[in-house]
Design a protein around this motif. Structure first.
Motif, mmCIF file in Angstrom:
data_model
loop_
_atom_site.group_PDB
_atom_site.id
_atom_site.type_symbol
_atom_site.label_atom_id
_atom_site.label_comp_id
_atom_site.label_asym_id
_atom_site.label_seq_id
_atom_site.Cartn_x
_atom_site.Cartn_y
_atom_site.Cartn_z
ATOM 1 N N SER A 1 -45.715 82.679 -2.879
ATOM 2 C CA SER A 1 -45.314 84.070 -2.626
ATOM 3 C C SER A 1 -45.820 84.508 -1.260
ATOM 4 O O SER A 1 -45.103 85.182 -0.504
ATOM 5 N N LEU B 1 -38.285 85.143 -17.325
ATOM 6 C CA LEU B 1 -39.303 84.328 -16.662
ATOM 7 C C LEU B 1 -40.263 83.677 -17.658
ATOM 8 O O LEU B 1 -40.939 82.701 -17.323
ATOM 9 N N GLY C 1 -40.824 76.902 -6.482
ATOM 10 C CA GLY C 1 -39.980 78.072 -6.716
ATOM 11 C C GLY C 1 -40.715 79.287 -7.241
ATOM 12 O O GLY C 1 -40.104 80.355 -7.410
ATOM 13 N N THR C 2 -42.018 79.163 -7.504
ATOM 14 C CA THR C 2 -42.756 80.303 -8.066
ATOM 15 C C THR C 2 -42.781 81.496 -7.104
ATOM 16 O O THR C 2 -42.867 82.646 -7.539
ATOM 17 N N TYR D 1 -39.278 80.223 -17.836
ATOM 18 C CA TYR D 1 -39.670 79.490 -16.620
ATOM 19 C C TYR D 1 -41.113 78.995 -16.748
ATOM 20 O O TYR D 1 -41.404 77.804 -16.547
ATOM 21 N N TRP D 2 -42.015 79.936 -17.093
ATOM 22 C CA TRP D 2 -43.425 79.545 -17.202
ATOM 23 C C TRP D 2 -43.659 78.619 -18.385
ATOM 24 O O TRP D 2 -44.520 77.726 -18.326
ATOM 25 N N ILE E 1 -39.220 83.261 -7.517
ATOM 26 C CA ILE E 1 -39.060 84.028 -8.754
ATOM 27 C C ILE E 1 -39.945 85.269 -8.770
ATOM 28 O O ILE E 1 -39.740 86.184 -9.575
ATOM 29 N N THR E 2 -40.932 85.302 -7.887
ATOM 30 C CA THR E 2 -41.774 86.486 -7.761
ATOM 31 C C THR E 2 -41.108 87.539 -6.874
ATOM 32 O O THR E 2 -41.080 88.728 -7.207
ATOM 33 N N ARG F 1 -48.315 80.405 -7.625
ATOM 34 C CA ARG F 1 -47.545 81.644 -7.478
ATOM 35 C C ARG F 1 -48.044 82.446 -6.287
ATOM 36 O O ARG F 1 -47.243 82.991 -5.515
ATOM 37 N N MET G 1 -34.395 89.328 -15.202
ATOM 38 C CA MET G 1 -35.095 88.155 -14.684
ATOM 39 C C MET G 1 -36.568 88.184 -15.063
ATOM 40 O O MET G 1 -37.149 87.162 -15.442
ATOM 41 N N TRP G 2 -37.190 89.363 -14.982
ATOM 42 C CA TRP G 2 -38.581 89.468 -15.408
ATOM 43 C C TRP G 2 -38.723 89.090 -16.884
ATOM 44 O O TRP G 2 -39.743 88.525 -17.289
ATOM 45 N N PRO H 1 -36.738 89.200 -7.994
ATOM 46 C CA PRO H 1 -36.518 90.381 -8.840
ATOM 47 C C PRO H 1 -37.100 91.649 -8.229
ATOM 48 O O PRO H 1 -36.568 92.741 -8.425
#
Length: 295
Positions: free
Chosen positions: A46, A23, A217-218, A26-27, A221-222, A42, A19-20, A225
């Motif tokens: 987060s 990403l 969603g940021t 994603y960005w 996704i942080t 983010r 996932m990392w 993972p």
């Protein structure tokens, strides 16, 4: 530890590093939004997720941080470092420099070796010495060929390497410490968002629904993972984690070359080849350093 538990551990760790790696896509999808604005989102989202989690499950750990002056000051420094790391990576992706970002994460473990020598007075094995020399050679080669050092790679590697070094000095769990770090960065992120709203340049209220949902969603996704990594790392050996950590930069490299057509010339291929050789030696050193069972 049974085989089923170990298998779950491998799966969790692989999911985290994979996932990392992805990403970057994603960005990249949010490249129409400036990098600093993405970074502030983010941090904010987060912070919200981590605040909820730590309040209900690890509130005592957060209170401990505030009471311990050493941990508090240490995590303030680490918050700056993780903010730099996140920001540089987002910038690299949206500036079409994913390949350079992947190099940064390839050399991070080798930077850790260097930091261990300088700050922890660790002694190098012959294998690690050769690995470190190869890494330095590759970076110098790239710098000479490009006429300048690979700043993005070095910023990513050293910010994350020093971040890890600092975290070694605290006994705080990962999620509470990250909650504290995002709290420390929150005033800057909120201040930047207020500035954008005041001059009408904020994208959150002036974008399509997909981008809006991705901004929200940021935080997920942080945290996701990181959660997978924490779950998996407890179930498998450090050596196994050492193998898996190269999943992320490898995925980044492939994404940069084959999806976004970033340049990857012969000189870069040679430099990466040297880095991969250093990585092989590093992994061999992990295996050799594994404690032998007593007879």
């Amino acid at each position: 530890m049974n085989k089923k538990s170990s298998l779950r551990g491998y799966l969790y760790v692989f999911q985290a590093f994979a996932m990392w790696g992805v990403l970057a896509i994603y960005w990249k999808t949010l490249k129409h939004i400036p990098s600093w604005e993405l970074l502030s989102h983010r941090v904010i989202w987060s912070f919200i997720i981590l605040s909820v989690i730590t309040f209900f499950f690890q509130k005592d750990n957060i209170l401990t941080i505030w009471k311990n002056k050493k941990d508090r000051y240490t995590l303030l420094v680490s918050s700056v470092l993780i903010g730099i790391n996140w920001g540089v990576f987002i910038y690299a992706v949206n500036a079409n420099r994913i390949v350079e970002a992947s190099l940064g994460y390839y050399i991070t473990p080798l930077v850790n070796i260097f930091l261990g020598i300088v700050f922890l007075k660790e002694k190098l094995s012959p294998i690690k010495t050769v690995a470190l020399i190869l890494a330095v050679t590759a970076v110098l080669f790239l710098a000479i060929q490009a006429g300048k050092p690979p700043l993005i790679s070095l910023l990513l590697a050293f910010s994350f390497g020093i971040y890890g070094l600092i975290k070694k000095t605290t006994t705080v769990d990962t999620l509470p410490s990250l909650a504290f770090e995002t709290t420390a960065l929150l005033p800057i992120a909120l201040g930047y968002q207020i500035f954008l709203f005041s001059n009408g340049s904020n994208h959150m209220l002036n974008t399509d629904i997909q981008s809006l949902l991705m901004l929200l969603g940021t935080g997920i996704i942080t945290i996701l993972p990181l959660y997978w990594f924490m779950k998996g790392a407890k179930k498998i050996s450090l050596i196994s984690v050492g193998f898996f950590q190269y999943t992320a930069p490898t995925i980044m490299l492939l994404i940069g070359i084959f999806i976004y057509d970033e340049p990857f010339n012969l000189n870069e291929a040679l430099a990466f080849g040297i880095i991969w050789l250093a990585i092989i030696l590093y992994v061999v050193s992990l295996i050799n350093d594994k404690p032998k069972p007593e007879k």
